[in-house]
Write an enzyme that holds these catalytic residues in place. Structure first.
Site, PDB file in Angstrom:
ATOM      1  N   HIS A 277       0.818  -1.214   0.000  1.00  0.00           N
ATOM      2  CA  HIS A 277       0.000   0.000   0.000  1.00  0.00           C
ATOM      3  C   HIS A 277       0.852   1.264   0.000  1.00  0.00           C
ATOM      4  O   HIS A 277       0.332   2.371   0.109  1.00  0.00           O
ATOM      5  CB  HIS A 277      -0.906  -0.038   1.242  1.00  0.00           C
ATOM      6  CG  HIS A 277      -2.070   0.882   1.209  1.00  0.00           C
ATOM      7  ND1 HIS A 277      -2.308   1.838   2.183  1.00  0.00           N
ATOM      8  CD2 HIS A 277      -3.077   1.017   0.317  1.00  0.00           C
ATOM      9  CE1 HIS A 277      -3.401   2.503   1.901  1.00  0.00           C
ATOM     10  NE2 HIS A 277      -3.893   2.031   0.777  1.00  0.00           N
TER      11      HIS A 277
ATOM     12  N   LYS B  23       3.233   4.418  -1.161  1.00  0.00           N
ATOM     13  CA  LYS B  23       3.333   5.346  -2.293  1.00  0.00           C
ATOM     14  C   LYS B  23       4.617   6.150  -2.114  1.00  0.00           C
ATOM     15  O   LYS B  23       4.698   7.016  -1.254  1.00  0.00           O
ATOM     16  CB  LYS B  23       2.139   6.301  -2.360  1.00  0.00           C
ATOM     17  CG  LYS B  23       0.787   5.623  -2.566  1.00  0.00           C
ATOM     18  CD  LYS B  23       0.064   5.432  -1.269  1.00  0.00           C
ATOM     19  CE  LYS B  23      -1.326   4.842  -1.505  1.00  0.00           C
ATOM     20  NZ  LYS B  23      -1.942   4.385  -0.242  1.00  0.00           N
TER      21      LYS B  23
ATOM     22  N   ASP C  45      16.627  11.206  -8.193  1.00  0.00           N
ATOM     23  CA  ASP C  45      18.052  11.517  -8.093  1.00  0.00           C
ATOM     24  C   ASP C  45      18.587  11.392  -6.668  1.00  0.00           C
ATOM     25  O   ASP C  45      19.658  11.936  -6.358  1.00  0.00           O
ATOM     26  CB  ASP C  45      18.340  12.927  -8.621  1.00  0.00           C
ATOM     27  CG  ASP C  45      18.151  13.030 -10.128  1.00  0.00           C
ATOM     28  OD1 ASP C  45      18.094  11.972 -10.786  1.00  0.00           O
ATOM     29  OD2 ASP C  45      18.042  14.162 -10.645  1.00  0.00           O
TER      30      ASP C  45
ATOM     31  N   HIS D 286      -9.186  11.258   1.998  1.00  0.00           N
ATOM     32  CA  HIS D 286      -8.375  10.040   1.946  1.00  0.00           C
ATOM     33  C   HIS D 286      -7.082  10.215   2.745  1.00  0.00           C
ATOM     34  O   HIS D 286      -6.242   9.323   2.779  1.00  0.00           O
ATOM     35  CB  HIS D 286      -8.064   9.727   0.473  1.00  0.00           C
ATOM     36  CG  HIS D 286      -7.438   8.393   0.232  1.00  0.00           C
ATOM     37  ND1 HIS D 286      -6.130   8.245  -0.178  1.00  0.00           N
ATOM     38  CD2 HIS D 286      -7.937   7.126   0.311  1.00  0.00           C
ATOM     39  CE1 HIS D 286      -5.848   6.975  -0.345  1.00  0.00           C
ATOM     40  NE2 HIS D 286      -6.927   6.259  -0.049  1.00  0.00           N
TER      41      HIS D 286
ATOM     42  N   LYS E 142      -4.244  10.420   5.600  1.00  0.00           N
ATOM     43  CA  LYS E 142      -3.885   9.602   6.764  1.00  0.00           C
ATOM     44  C   LYS E 142      -2.942  10.445   7.618  1.00  0.00           C
ATOM     45  O   LYS E 142      -1.720  10.364   7.501  1.00  0.00           O
ATOM     46  CB  LYS E 142      -3.192   8.310   6.346  1.00  0.00           C
ATOM     47  CG  LYS E 142      -4.013   7.442   5.355  1.00  0.00           C
ATOM     48  CD  LYS E 142      -3.599   7.696   3.952  1.00  0.00           C
ATOM     49  CE  LYS E 142      -4.121   6.660   2.969  1.00  0.00           C
ATOM     50  NZ  LYS E 142      -5.511   6.375   2.969  1.00  0.00           N
TER      51      LYS E 142
ATOM     52  N   ASP F  87      -0.866  17.964  19.791  1.00  0.00           N
ATOM     53  CA  ASP F  87      -0.443  19.151  20.541  1.00  0.00           C
ATOM     54  C   ASP F  87       0.223  20.210  19.668  1.00  0.00           C
ATOM     55  O   ASP F  87       1.040  21.010  20.162  1.00  0.00           O
ATOM     56  CB  ASP F  87       0.506  18.747  21.679  1.00  0.00           C
ATOM     57  CG  ASP F  87      -0.207  17.995  22.790  1.00  0.00           C
ATOM     58  OD1 ASP F  87      -1.450  18.060  22.843  1.00  0.00           O
ATOM     59  OD2 ASP F  87       0.474  17.355  23.605  1.00  0.00           O
TER      60      ASP F  87
END
Length: 482
Positions: free
Chosen positions: A222, A224, A229, A400, A402, A407
């Site tokens: 999952h 990404k 470089d 979507h 996450k 604080d």
């Protein structure tokens, strides 16, 4: 009737045998075992086929090996940081690092996640902005482009990306593309024909042995990641597809969070890509070469750790990081997640925070992309409302992201949702950032999202229909395996 009785006896016997396998062979936790037993009880035989697709354990396998890590000096640096934190001789870059040294230490010893300093971070919450910057960075690449996505669609955005990668490959830039075979189901080798002809390389994670269907529905990659470089790294929630630009009418505007990172943390992102790539390929392993880990030209103010987790691990590193962040909160916890299916440990941590007077805010979508997951989410949301949390339903499309912010000091952004699938069944990666300025920027985005959300009150939640309550109850029972 005699034949029917025999067949029924065989089914019962096989079902008991399958149940024994679930309980003893895989040695799952009790909640997951009970969920599978319910499936086996209500759907004899077919339930075991579902188990073969969804339920097998990978924890005993060691999938990711790369001996060349030793050439990077990672082990030496890890040991030094651990020893310095133990002896209280570690040179902290700021007060935030010092305040969260236990979290840093935990990631060091459980995930080999080196703390990197002097990183420069750009935050993207809009797909068009993120992909325009990514295309620009790819256009400027001189040595190599490493790209990894769970979902890569054969649509306008996907074609534009592959066309650009093909152009760079023809210019002599080394291009490697890794995608998940299930997340990107439907992709054909012809989609990459020109890139492969230009000596680009493409690999699939856990490919199917069957041509049209992948039966390994769990244990998907999952993550990404993009590395350009060895100087620029991307990590976050956006996949590659037109819907991530807000072009799918089903979802509307797509709200996500992605980080563009420059600095020494790119080495950790690069290492993760190489580990995943070398697992996926049989012939074209990536060796250590200095060009993959060049001297960093950019200096910033952000310290962070790149933390990974997956079913091959003994520890649920990202989940444990979330819990540690939550347990240290004194004022506020802000969470954005498309799915909210916490296990007992994380749910208890959030409830305790609420009952201790911490202002806990949770933002979820207003529409499901997976109905059972959505109903299970609403079941857990009810518990959080009862504990005093504030819950916001995002109304401006689909959220979507996450993201966790604690604080206004530390934050985590990556690919792991607040659900058991991300914690146990998928391969995930998150950046844990120890920089109050980044935390404040993410919090400002959270406040902007509240403006296009509606608050779900406890009274409104209690007025949901009996049908919805039934769906939530069934989905809640299955939540350990969703």
């Amino acid at each position: 009737m005699h034949i029917v009785a025999i067949l029924l006896g065989i089914i019962i016997f096989l079902n008991i045998a399958f149940a024994i396998i679930v309980i003893f062979r895989e040695r799952k936790d009790a909640t997951a075992s009970w969920a599978w037993l319910l499936v086996l009880f209500f759907i004899p035989l077919l339930g075991f086929l579902l188990y073969l697709l969804f339920g097998q354990n990978l924890s005993r396998y060691h999938l990711f090996q790369w001996e060349d890590r030793k050439k990077l000096g990672i082990e030496t640096l890890l040991n030094r940081q651990v020893e310095q934190i133990r002896n209280d001789t570690f040179e902290y870059q700021n007060d935030t690092e010092r305040a969260y040294k236990q979290l840093i230490y935990m990631h060091l010893i459980n995930n080999d996640a080196v703390l990197t300093k002097h990183n420069l971070i750009d935050i993207f919450t809009d797909g068009k902005d993120k992909f325009e910057q990514l295309m620009t960075d790819i256009e400027n690449a001189q040595d190599h482009i490493h790209l990894q996505y769970y979902i890569l669609h054969n649509d306008e955005l996907g074609k534009r990306l592959i066309e650009l990668l093909t152009k760079k490959a023809k210019q002599g830039v080394k291009v490697r593309v890794l995608y998940d075979d299930l997340g990107s189901r439907g992709l054909r080798k012809s989609f990459f024909a020109e890139l492969l002809a230009a000596e680009g390389e493409v690999e699939r994670f856990f490919p199917s042995k069957l041509r049209w269907i992948n039966l390994r529905l769990n244990y998907r990659n999952h993550r990404k990641l993009v590395i350009i470089d060895g100087q620029i790294g991307y990590v976050g929630g956006f996949n590659v597809g037109d819907e991530y630009l807000g072009l799918d009418p089903k979802f509307g505007y797509w709200r996500d969070t992605h980080l563009r990172i420059q600095g020494p943390a790119v080495f950790a992102i690069q290492t993760r890509f190489i580990l995943d790539w070398n697992q996926a390929t049989n012939k074209k392993k990536v060796p250590y070469i200095p060009n993959h880990f060049p001297n960093q030209r950019v200096t910033g103010n952000s310290s962070l750790q790149i933390v990974t987790s997956g079913p091959d691990s003994d520890w649920e590193q990202i989940k444990n990081g979330y819990i540690k962040m939550i347990s240290t909160a004194k004022k506020t916890i802000c969470i954005q997640t498309p799915y909210f299916i916490p296990d007992a440990s994380l749910l208890d941590a959030l409830k305790i925070a609420c009952l201790s007077g911490v202002d806990v805010k949770i933002m979820i979508p207003n529409k499901p992309d997976h109905p059972f997951v959505y109903w299970a989410t609403m079941s857990y949301i009810g518990e959080m409302l009862n504990s005093g949390a504030k819950v916001y339903i995002y109304d401006n499309g689909f959220i979507h992201a996450k993201t966790i912010i604690v604080d206004h000091e530390i934050s985590s952004v990556g690919t792991a949702n607040i659900d058991m699938r991300s914690f146990k069944l998928n391969f995930e990666v998150n950046a844990f950032v120890y920089d109050s300025s980044i935390a404040m920027e993410l919090y400002e985005h959270f406040l902007q999202d509240i403006e296009v959300s509606k608050e779900l009150t406890l009274g409104a939640y209690h007025h949901r229909s009996k049908t919805i309550r039934f769906k939530e109850s069934v989905s809640r029972l299955l939540s350990p395996i969703l």
